[in-house]
Write an enzyme that holds these catalytic residues in place. Structure first.
Site, PDB file in Angstrom:
ATOM      1  N   MET A  30      -1.123   1.163   1.494  1.00  0.00           N
ATOM      2  CA  MET A  30      -1.585   2.473   1.956  1.00  0.00           C
ATOM      3  C   MET A  30      -3.013   2.351   2.501  1.00  0.00           C
ATOM      4  O   MET A  30      -3.697   3.358   2.685  1.00  0.00           O
ATOM      5  CB  MET A  30      -1.528   3.494   0.816  1.00  0.00           C
ATOM      6  CG  MET A  30      -0.096   3.714   0.323  1.00  0.00           C
ATOM      7  SD  MET A  30       0.173   5.314  -0.424  1.00  0.00           S
ATOM      8  CE  MET A  30      -0.932   5.249  -1.804  1.00  0.00           C
ATOM      9  N   GLY A  31      -3.449   1.118   2.751  1.00  0.00           N
ATOM     10  CA  GLY A  31      -4.752   0.916   3.371  1.00  0.00           C
ATOM     11  C   GLY A  31      -5.904   1.033   2.401  1.00  0.00           C
ATOM     12  O   GLY A  31      -5.720   1.016   1.184  1.00  0.00           O
ATOM     13  N   HIS A  37      -5.102  -6.322  -2.342  1.00  0.00           N
ATOM     14  CA  HIS A  37      -4.245  -6.381  -1.153  1.00  0.00           C
ATOM     15  C   HIS A  37      -4.371  -7.749  -0.469  1.00  0.00           C
ATOM     16  O   HIS A  37      -3.380  -8.331  -0.029  1.00  0.00           O
ATOM     17  CB  HIS A  37      -4.655  -5.312  -0.135  1.00  0.00           C
ATOM     18  CG  HIS A  37      -4.569  -3.895  -0.617  1.00  0.00           C
ATOM     19  ND1 HIS A  37      -5.674  -3.096  -0.811  1.00  0.00           N
ATOM     20  CD2 HIS A  37      -3.497  -3.130  -0.947  1.00  0.00           C
ATOM     21  CE1 HIS A  37      -5.287  -1.901  -1.217  1.00  0.00           C
ATOM     22  NE2 HIS A  37      -3.985  -1.888  -1.315  1.00  0.00           N
ATOM     23  N   ASP A 150       1.266  -2.555 -10.003  1.00  0.00           N
ATOM     24  CA  ASP A 150       2.245  -1.468  -9.978  1.00  0.00           C
ATOM     25  C   ASP A 150       3.577  -2.020 -10.481  1.00  0.00           C
ATOM     26  O   ASP A 150       4.529  -2.200  -9.716  1.00  0.00           O
ATOM     27  CB  ASP A 150       2.367  -0.920  -8.552  1.00  0.00           C
ATOM     28  CG  ASP A 150       1.046  -0.350  -8.060  1.00  0.00           C
ATOM     29  OD1 ASP A 150       0.761   0.815  -8.350  1.00  0.00           O
ATOM     30  OD2 ASP A 150       0.284  -1.087  -7.410  1.00  0.00           O
ATOM     31  N   SER A 186      -8.364  -1.018  -7.284  1.00  0.00           N
ATOM     32  CA  SER A 186      -7.498   0.045  -6.786  1.00  0.00           C
ATOM     33  C   SER A 186      -8.287   0.842  -5.755  1.00  0.00           C
ATOM     34  O   SER A 186      -9.488   1.059  -5.911  1.00  0.00           O
ATOM     35  CB  SER A 186      -7.095   0.969  -7.939  1.00  0.00           C
ATOM     36  OG  SER A 186      -6.582   2.189  -7.419  1.00  0.00           O
ATOM     37  N   ARG A 188      -8.149   3.801  -5.444  1.00  0.00           N
ATOM     38  CA  ARG A 188      -8.562   5.058  -6.093  1.00  0.00           C
ATOM     39  C   ARG A 188      -9.826   4.901  -6.943  1.00  0.00           C
ATOM     40  O   ARG A 188     -10.370   5.910  -7.389  1.00  0.00           O
ATOM     41  CB  ARG A 188      -7.420   5.592  -6.965  1.00  0.00           C
ATOM     42  CG  ARG A 188      -6.254   6.142  -6.161  1.00  0.00           C
ATOM     43  CD  ARG A 188      -5.263   6.890  -7.044  1.00  0.00           C
ATOM     44  NE  ARG A 188      -4.318   7.664  -6.253  1.00  0.00           N
ATOM     45  CZ  ARG A 188      -3.088   7.270  -5.923  1.00  0.00           C
ATOM     46  NH1 ARG A 188      -2.650   6.092  -6.310  1.00  0.00           N
ATOM     47  NH2 ARG A 188      -2.304   8.048  -5.202  1.00  0.00           N
TER      48      ARG A 188
HETATM   49  P1  AMP Z   1      -1.373   0.395  -2.370  1.00  0.00           P
HETATM   50  O1  AMP Z   1      -2.149   0.296  -1.105  1.00  0.00           O
HETATM   51  O2  AMP Z   1      -2.186   0.868  -3.537  1.00  0.00           O
HETATM   52  O3  AMP Z   1      -0.063   1.120  -2.213  1.00  0.00           O
HETATM   53  O4  AMP Z   1      -0.980  -1.098  -2.757  1.00  0.00           O
HETATM   54  C1  AMP Z   1      -0.315  -1.928  -1.868  1.00  0.00           C
HETATM   55  C2  AMP Z   1       0.131  -3.176  -2.597  1.00  0.00           C
HETATM   56  O5  AMP Z   1      -1.007  -3.832  -3.152  1.00  0.00           O
HETATM   57  C3  AMP Z   1       1.070  -2.873  -3.779  1.00  0.00           C
HETATM   58  O6  AMP Z   1       2.074  -3.872  -3.834  1.00  0.00           O
HETATM   59  C4  AMP Z   1       0.144  -2.962  -4.966  1.00  0.00           C
HETATM   60  O7  AMP Z   1       0.809  -3.314  -6.162  1.00  0.00           O
HETATM   61  C5  AMP Z   1      -0.794  -4.075  -4.527  1.00  0.00           C
HETATM   62  N1  AMP Z   1      -2.054  -3.986  -5.281  1.00  0.00           N
HETATM   63  C6  AMP Z   1      -2.839  -2.882  -5.449  1.00  0.00           C
HETATM   64  N2  AMP Z   1      -3.884  -3.180  -6.256  1.00  0.00           N
HETATM   65  C7  AMP Z   1      -3.747  -4.481  -6.614  1.00  0.00           C
HETATM   66  C8  AMP Z   1      -4.499  -5.371  -7.444  1.00  0.00           C
HETATM   67  N3  AMP Z   1      -5.604  -4.980  -8.081  1.00  0.00           N
HETATM   68  N4  AMP Z   1      -4.058  -6.641  -7.586  1.00  0.00           N
HETATM   69  C9  AMP Z   1      -2.930  -7.069  -6.943  1.00  0.00           C
HETATM   70  N5  AMP Z   1      -2.184  -6.271  -6.156  1.00  0.00           N
HETATM   71  C10 AMP Z   1      -2.577  -5.003  -5.982  1.00  0.00           C
END
Ligand code: AMP
Length: 283
Positions: A30-31, A37, A150, A186, A188
């Site tokens: 989600m950027g 990421h 996640d 994160s 967030r």
């Molecule tokens: P998101 O942008 O939050 O939807 O995350 C995109 C992808 O990045 C998802 O597969 C998440 O599980 C992964 N992700 C997010 N935070 C982390 C992190 N701290 N370590 C590893 N992968 C992550």
């Protein structure tokens, strides 16, 4: 690196790559990219001929009172990071193209969506499965990369691949990347005030408490959960959404741990909801 927003253009390019025998890796995001990421991108880069990062804040996975509108976005910075990481294409479709007005068909997990995060976020995993399946159809990846951060999302998507017979596609689950003090990265985390940020380490500390007690022979979930709850009370700004120990196939609560268990928690700091987890495995 190309930035593509048209579904037709992305799909035609993926088809051209496939017809020449190239292997495609997809990292759905989600950027507002961070090192978590980028760890997925590095793995995708190492294992494929072409790497696509999708950047799409997916409206259907947010509840009506959640943070869809204020979710952080910075495509310029994300583009720089992706370029440096050797990404071939950023795919960032407009929501109106992903979900035209007459959009009607969703893909929804059943039992698995009723556990853990699904309980406080009804409809969330329906949105996740739907958008990820759409990306799989558009980008046609051989490999797709997800973060253990996640965990429920990984388990549900792995089940979607199996239950819906998505052939010629391998999902890769990669470890959680953390700040120096243990807080899981994160997008967030930017919502946290300095005081909340400081206290947010309790999520990791609670998980480490469970890991330590488990390694010392405590396999009773109630005892582990109680010790974790004690740890979480050290943060007076924290409000626990859930704290559970479940099996890794059906996500059902376990009383005694034998084999493998997922310890997962979600904690609110103000309006910000943070999640984290760890896997316990019997040696
Ligand atoms: P998101 O942008 O939050 O939807 O995350 C995109 C992808 O990045 C998802 O597969 C998440 O599980 C992964 N992700 C997010 N935070 C982390 C992190 N701290 N370590 C590893 N992968 C992550």
């Amino acid at each position: 690196m190309k930035i593509i927003s048209s579904i037709a253009e992305m799909s035609a390019l993926a088809e051209a790559w496939r017809s020449q025998g190239w292997r495609i890796g997809l990292v759905p995001t989600m950027g507002y990219l961070h090192q978590g990421h980028l760890s997925l991108v590095a793995e995708a880069r190492a294992g494929n001929d072409y790497v696509v990062v999708s950047i799409f804040v997916n409206p259907t996975q947010f509840g009506p009172n959640e943070d869809f509108l204020r979710y952080p976005r910075d495509l310029d910075k994300d583009s720089d990071l992706c370029r440096e990481a050797g990404v071939d294409v950023i795919f960032t479709p407009p929501a109106a193209e992903m979900y035209p007005e007459d959009f009607d068909i969703y893909v929804a997990p059943d039992e698995l969506a009723g556990q853990l995060c699904g309980r406080s976020r009804p409809g969330h995993f329906r949105g996740v499965c739907t958008v990820v399946l759409k990306f799989f159809h558009i980008v046609r990846p051989h490999n797709a990369y997800f973060g253990q951060k996640d965990a429920q999302q990984c388990i549900i998507l792995e089940r979607m691949v199996k239950d819906l017979n998505l052939m010629d596609l391998t999902l890769h689950r990669l470890p959680t990347i953390r700040e120096a003090d243990g807080l899981a990265l994160s997008s967030r985390n930017v919502y946290l005030s300095p005081a909340e940020r400081q206290q947010a380490v309790v999520l990791r500390q609670a998980l480490l408490t469970a890991e330590r007690l488990f390694a010392a022979g405590e396999h009773d979930s109630a005892a582990l959960l109680e010790a974790m709850r004690q740890e979480l009370t050290k943060a007076d700004l924290a409000r626990v959404d859930y704290l559970e120990i479940v099996d890794t196939a059906r996500l059902q609560p376990l009383q005694q741990i034998s084999g493998e268990a997922l310890v997962a928690l979600a904690v609110y700091f103000g309006k910000t909801r943070l999640i984290d987890n760890t896997l316990l495995r019997e040696k």
